[in-house]
Design a protein around this motif. Structure first.
Motif, PDB file in Angstrom:
ATOM      1  N   THR A 127       0.423  -1.400   0.147  1.00 41.01           N
ATOM      2  CA  THR A 127       0.175   0.056  -0.354  1.00 41.01           C
ATOM      3  C   THR A 127       0.679   1.266   0.293  1.00 41.01           C
ATOM      4  O   THR A 127       0.431   2.043  -0.300  1.00 41.01           O
ATOM      5  CB  THR A 127      -0.438   0.670   1.152  1.00 41.01           C
ATOM      6  OG1 THR A 127      -1.691  -0.986   1.083  1.00 41.01           O
ATOM      7  CG2 THR A 127      -1.743   1.580   1.228  1.00 41.01           C
ATOM      8  N   ASP A 149       0.812   4.444  -2.667  1.00 39.68           N
ATOM      9  CA  ASP A 149       0.401   5.168  -2.564  1.00 39.68           C
ATOM     10  C   ASP A 149       2.274   5.889  -2.937  1.00 39.68           C
ATOM     11  O   ASP A 149       1.500   7.479  -3.345  1.00 39.68           O
ATOM     12  CB  ASP A 149       0.270   5.899  -1.132  1.00 39.68           C
ATOM     13  CG  ASP A 149      -0.786   4.768  -0.494  1.00 39.68           C
ATOM     14  OD1 ASP A 149      -1.561   5.008  -1.518  1.00 39.68           O
ATOM     15  OD2 ASP A 149      -1.026   5.343   0.664  1.00 39.68           O
ATOM     16  N   ASP A 175       2.086   6.789  -6.760  1.00 34.33           N
ATOM     17  CA  ASP A 175       1.146   7.943  -6.825  1.00 34.33           C
ATOM     18  C   ASP A 175       1.633   9.493  -6.960  1.00 34.33           C
ATOM     19  O   ASP A 175       1.439  10.212  -7.627  1.00 34.33           O
ATOM     20  CB  ASP A 175      -0.111   7.939  -6.413  1.00 34.33           C
ATOM     21  CG  ASP A 175      -1.304   9.169  -6.846  1.00 34.33           C
ATOM     22  OD1 ASP A 175      -1.280   9.047  -7.900  1.00 34.33           O
ATOM     23  OD2 ASP A 175      -1.293   9.496  -5.611  1.00 34.33           O
ATOM     24  N   ASP A 181      -6.289  -4.396  -2.474  1.00 35.64           N
ATOM     25  CA  ASP A 181      -6.441  -3.692  -4.340  1.00 35.64           C
ATOM     26  C   ASP A 181      -5.800  -2.629  -4.710  1.00 35.64           C
ATOM     27  O   ASP A 181      -6.510  -1.789  -5.069  1.00 35.64           O
ATOM     28  CB  ASP A 181      -8.588  -3.568  -4.298  1.00 35.64           C
ATOM     29  CG  ASP A 181      -8.686  -3.723  -6.014  1.00 35.64           C
ATOM     30  OD1 ASP A 181      -7.902  -3.876  -7.032  1.00 35.64           O
ATOM     31  OD2 ASP A 181      -9.563  -2.781  -6.322  1.00 35.64           O
ATOM     32  N   GLY A 232      -7.432  -0.959  -7.907  1.00 36.82           N
ATOM     33  CA  GLY A 232      -8.794  -0.575  -7.385  1.00 36.82           C
ATOM     34  C   GLY A 232      -8.554   1.143  -6.907  1.00 36.82           C
ATOM     35  O   GLY A 232      -8.147   2.216  -6.779  1.00 36.82           O
ATOM     36  N   ASP A 233      -7.221   1.266  -5.684  1.00 41.01           N
ATOM     37  CA  ASP A 233      -6.647   2.288  -5.346  1.00 41.01           C
ATOM     38  C   ASP A 233      -6.207   3.515  -6.325  1.00 41.01           C
ATOM     39  O   ASP A 233      -6.693   4.294  -5.790  1.00 41.01           O
ATOM     40  CB  ASP A 233      -5.407   1.973  -4.328  1.00 41.01           C
ATOM     41  CG  ASP A 233      -4.558   3.035  -3.169  1.00 41.01           C
ATOM     42  OD1 ASP A 233      -5.559   3.390  -2.927  1.00 41.01           O
ATOM     43  OD2 ASP A 233      -3.592   2.590  -3.436  1.00 41.01           O
ATOM     44  N   ARG A 248      -6.816   3.635  -9.239  1.00 33.46           N
ATOM     45  CA  ARG A 248      -8.288   4.131 -10.027  1.00 33.46           C
ATOM     46  C   ARG A 248      -8.659   4.947  -9.289  1.00 33.46           C
ATOM     47  O   ARG A 248      -9.335   6.350  -9.872  1.00 33.46           O
ATOM     48  CB  ARG A 248      -9.011   2.343 -10.273  1.00 33.46           C
ATOM     49  CG  ARG A 248      -8.598   1.913 -11.436  1.00 33.46           C
ATOM     50  CD  ARG A 248      -9.817   1.137 -12.191  1.00 33.46           C
ATOM     51  NE  ARG A 248      -9.396  -0.662 -12.885  1.00 33.46           N
ATOM     52  CZ  ARG A 248      -9.596  -1.338 -12.046  1.00 33.46           C
ATOM     53  NH1 ARG A 248      -9.356  -1.152 -11.116  1.00 33.46           N
ATOM     54  NH2 ARG A 248      -9.028  -1.695 -13.335  1.00 33.46           N
ATOM     55  N   SER A 249      -9.108   5.331  -8.003  1.00 29.21           N
ATOM     56  CA  SER A 249      -9.442   5.616  -6.978  1.00 29.21           C
ATOM     57  C   SER A 249      -8.693   7.150  -7.133  1.00 29.21           C
ATOM     58  O   SER A 249      -9.364   8.489  -6.764  1.00 29.21           O
ATOM     59  CB  SER A 249      -9.916   5.287  -5.439  1.00 29.21           C
ATOM     60  OG  SER A 249      -8.742   5.534  -5.094  1.00 29.21           O
ATOM     61  N   LYS A 250      -7.148   7.064  -7.453  1.00 29.74           N
ATOM     62  CA  LYS A 250      -6.602   8.445  -7.195  1.00 29.74           C
ATOM     63  C   LYS A 250      -6.216   9.081  -8.979  1.00 29.74           C
ATOM     64  O   LYS A 250      -5.410   9.652  -9.256  1.00 29.74           O
ATOM     65  CB  LYS A 250      -4.921   7.803  -7.118  1.00 29.74           C
ATOM     66  CG  LYS A 250      -5.046   7.442  -5.190  1.00 29.74           C
ATOM     67  CD  LYS A 250      -3.891   6.501  -5.092  1.00 29.74           C
ATOM     68  CE  LYS A 250      -2.984   5.659  -4.480  1.00 29.74           C
ATOM     69  NZ  LYS A 250      -3.493   7.321  -3.066  1.00 29.74           N
ATOM     70  N   GLY A 251      -7.202   8.732  -9.736  1.00 32.65           N
ATOM     71  CA  GLY A 251      -7.484   8.785 -10.842  1.00 32.65           C
ATOM     72  C   GLY A 251      -6.546   8.522 -11.832  1.00 32.65           C
ATOM     73  O   GLY A 251      -6.574   8.463 -13.448  1.00 32.65           O
TER      74      GLY A 251
END
Length: 302
Positions: A196, A200, A203, A253, A256-257, A259-262
């Motif tokens: 994770t 992060d 990103d 996921d 998915g993480d 995707r949630s960040k754009g």
């Protein structure tokens, strides 16, 4: 220091544990290189295998394997690594030639020789992050071959559990420029918190136009596959018990993480690429590859 002592020191990083798996992948790449229908070429791979005492007796050509492609380890599993190498080679070259990235970061680079064997555009910089012992062994072999990198190569000897971000920044990484990131055969060795954090961090350090490829395993219980031919043959033939090296926690996921960040992210099975290239592993019963997924993500430009 005597020659014997130097050899012992230089091979410590690949003598066991996850470091030994880097030699497994190198052997697979060597076997793939010598195939008549090769998907990827790595002329350096067999030299890594032959130099390290732990792998000196391993095959580097499928003809050296008595049962050939019927061997679960040197046949099917090695072909998996050959396919993975080709797919990720294509991802990186697409990212720099068509995507415009000029920075490439190899997270857990292992014995990856992409800086030496792929055709990079002018101005490309390859940052290789891995443990000091692995990179030291790699340097010794490549220096002995007088290998010349085809891009600016910046090795960063640091464990990913340490401050690799600071080391990467100190080495000249520019967070304002698009980057192609690769985590090949890495995340399933890491605890969930480390995976994770890595996602992060990538990103946070990625400008628009960056791309990321990584490999994950989705099995709810890895031990369900402990009797699979791939795991059993790897342990019996070369002494690597992969299930003791993989982290057994349920995986996050990460696609998915992102995707949630754009980011956009596509998730594929290796078998998708077997069909695309016409060779590689296909599904079978009690398949240790069943949960493997290859993820490709892109961060849009502003």
């Amino acid at each position: 220091m005597t020659d014997t002592a130097h050899r012992s020191t230089s091979t410590e990083g690949v003598a066991g544990g996850v470091g030994l798996t880097a030699l497994l992948v190198a052997a697979a790449r060597a076997i793939e290189t010598h195939r008549h229908d090769s998907l990827a070429q790595d002329i350096y791979a067999e030299h890594f295998v032959r130099t390290a005492p732990a792998s000196a007796s391993w095959p580097v050509h499928i003809g050296q394997v008595p049962d050939g492609d019927a061997n679960p380890l040197w046949g099917r599993f090695a072909r998996y690594f050959g396919l993975r190498t080709r797919v990720l080679d294509d991802f990186l070259l697409q990212s720099v030639h068509a995507g415009g990235a000029r920075q490439v970061v190899l997270l857990g680079a292992g014995l990856d020789a992409r800086a030496f064997r792929l055709d990079w555009p002018p101005g490309c910089v390859i940052f290789e992050i891995d443990q000091e012992g692995v990179l030291a062994f790699k340097h010794e072999v490549l220096d002995g071959l007088s290998a010349t990198a085809k891009a600016t190569r910046v090795p960063i000897p640091i464990d990913l559990r340490a401050d690799w971000v600071g080391a990467l920044t100190d080495a000249g990484f520019d967070a304002a420029a698009p980057t192609a990131w690769l985590a090949e055969g890495l995340l399933f060795y890491l605890p969930i918190t480390a995976e994770t954090y890595l996602i992060d961090t990538v990103d946070r350090l990625s400008a628009g136009g960056s791309a990321l490829a990584f490999e994950v395993k989705l099995e709810k219980n890895l031990l369900d596959y402990r009797d699979s031919p791939l795991y059993v043959s790897t342990k019996d033939q070369i002494g690597i018990d992969l299930l003791t090296l993989f982290d057994g926690e349920p995986r996050p996921d990460s696609a998915g993480d992102l995707r949630s960040k754009g980011w956009s992210a596509s998730v594929h099975t290796p078998f998708d690429f077997t069909h695309r290239h016409g060779r590689g592993p296909l599904p079978e019963q009690n398949d240790a590859l069943e949960g493997n997924r290859w993820v490709f993500a892109n961060k849009p430009r502003p």
